[in-house]
Design a protein around this motif. Structure first.
Motif, mmCIF file in Angstrom:
data_model
loop_
_atom_site.group_PDB
_atom_site.id
_atom_site.type_symbol
_atom_site.label_atom_id
_atom_site.label_comp_id
_atom_site.label_asym_id
_atom_site.label_seq_id
_atom_site.Cartn_x
_atom_site.Cartn_y
_atom_site.Cartn_z
ATOM 1 N N LYS A 1 0.728 -1.059 -0.145
ATOM 2 C CA LYS A 1 0.296 0.432 -0.259
ATOM 3 C C LYS A 1 0.830 1.107 -0.172
ATOM 4 C CE LYS A 1 -4.422 -2.467 2.424
ATOM 5 N NZ LYS A 1 -4.982 -2.061 3.319
ATOM 6 N N GLN B 1 -6.700 -7.221 -1.141
ATOM 7 C CA GLN B 1 -5.953 -6.576 -1.126
ATOM 8 C C GLN B 1 -5.690 -6.758 -3.075
ATOM 9 O OE1 GLN B 1 -1.673 -7.282 -0.142
ATOM 10 N NE2 GLN B 1 -2.329 -7.350 2.255
ATOM 11 N N ASN C 1 -8.841 -7.603 -4.486
ATOM 12 C CA ASN C 1 -9.796 -6.567 -4.739
ATOM 13 C C ASN C 1 -8.486 -4.699 -5.592
ATOM 14 O OD1 ASN C 1 -11.231 -8.972 -5.712
ATOM 15 N ND2 ASN C 1 -11.867 -8.758 -3.264
ATOM 16 N N ASN C 2 -8.284 -4.388 -4.543
ATOM 17 C CA ASN C 2 -8.018 -3.635 -4.284
ATOM 18 C C ASN C 2 -6.950 -3.445 -5.560
ATOM 19 O OD1 ASN C 2 -9.033 -2.354 -1.658
ATOM 20 N ND2 ASN C 2 -7.400 -3.413 -0.604
ATOM 21 N N GLU D 1 -9.165 -2.779 -8.913
ATOM 22 C CA GLU D 1 -9.426 -1.619 -9.129
ATOM 23 C C GLU D 1 -8.601 -0.101 -9.495
ATOM 24 O OE1 GLU D 1 -11.603 -1.048 -5.071
ATOM 25 O OE2 GLU D 1 -12.726 -1.739 -5.358
ATOM 26 N N ALA D 2 -7.477 -0.266 -8.411
ATOM 27 C CA ALA D 2 -6.563 0.301 -9.202
ATOM 28 C C ALA D 2 -5.797 0.284 -10.216
ATOM 29 C CB ALA D 2 -5.372 0.434 -8.402
#
Length: 265
Positions: free
Chosen positions: A45, A219, A221-222, A225-226
């Motif tokens: 992150k 993580q 899924n994030n 999206e990114a």
């Protein structure tokens, strides 16, 4: 490799150090994690945040560049270079996130396989424990019956010892047999406790793995999206490049017309 503290300051400093020492190296969570002695997921992150802020700084630098008729040609070259660099950064970020998503998917698959294996072990141990409990109950009942019978027999032999003149050896053997039966009962109780402890430990391991698996899925899924956001930004950058190119061409034409008018006068 020395393990470093994981926070914004230390991770950003490590990223800046890589840019300074290795300018051609891509900044990835795997690279930074290796340099800091931690896993790539631990710094994912913060590394992503550093890349976003570095990209934002470049975008602000482009927006602050002032256009003038004197430096139109240089400005066009600078804009092309900046947009090209942004496109390369976006492509690198997209590639890196795709790789990290694949790695996370592989980790999730491994964890799921391990959870399935542990569940099978837990089921087997549950069956084993149930079978052992059934056997223990049966053996305990048999032992209790034998103990009661031997106790009655021992009491009777004690009472009738004087009259029947039972030999001391027979009395000792009966006492030893009674002690052996008690020891077996205690051993079965210990085995039952060990099986229960193993079952509880396996259940705890499954719980921890499920929690870790849920975090990896989040993580992943994030990251998806990114990746979508990076693709949208790349499209916006391409559109901005086209607009800037048209504006520069128009400005060059205007300057050329003014120059021709001046020469004609």
């Amino acid at each position: 490799m020395t393990k470093k503290r994981i926070d914004r300051v230390s991770v950003f400093a490590e990223c800046d150090a890589v840019v300074k020492d290795l300018p051609n190296e891509r900044i990835t969570s795997r690279l930074i994690g290796t340099r800091m002695g931690v896993s790539n997921t631990a710094v994912y992150k913060l590394v992503k945040q550093w890349r976003e802020e570095a990209k934002k700084a470049q975008e602000e630098l482009i927006s602050q560049t002032q256009m003038s008729s004197k430096f139109v040609g240089a400005l066009l070259t600078e804009v092309d270079a900046r947009v090209t660099e942004m496109r390369q950064l976006d492509e690198q970020e997209s590639t890196q996130m795709s790789q990290e998503m694949d790695e996370m998917a592989e980790q999730v698959g491994t964890l799921e396989a391990e959870i399935i294996s542990l569940r099978e072990q837990l089921d087997g141990r549950t069956i084993e424990l149930a079978t052992a409990n059934e056997k223990l109950e049966t053996q305990n009942k048999d032992l209790n019956d034998k103990l009661e019978a031997k106790g009655v027999e021992l009491q009777g032999m004690t009472k009738d010892y004087a009259k029947a003149q039972v030999k001391a050896e027979a009395y000792d053997d009966l006492s030893k047999e009674l002690a052996d039966l008690k020891a077996k009962a205690e051993d079965l109780v210990g085995q039952n406790a060990t099986l229960q402890a193993k079952q509880e430990a396996t259940a705890m391991t499954i719980s921890n793995l499920e929690a870790s698996n849920a975090d990896n899925i989040a993580q992943r899924n994030n990251a998806q999206e990114a990746l979508a956001l990076v693709n949208a930004r790349l499209t916006d950058a391409q559109n901005a490049l086209q607009t800037k190119t048209l504006e520069c061409a128009t400005l060059e034409a205007t300057i050329g017309n003014k120059a021709d008018s001046t020469e004609a006068k």
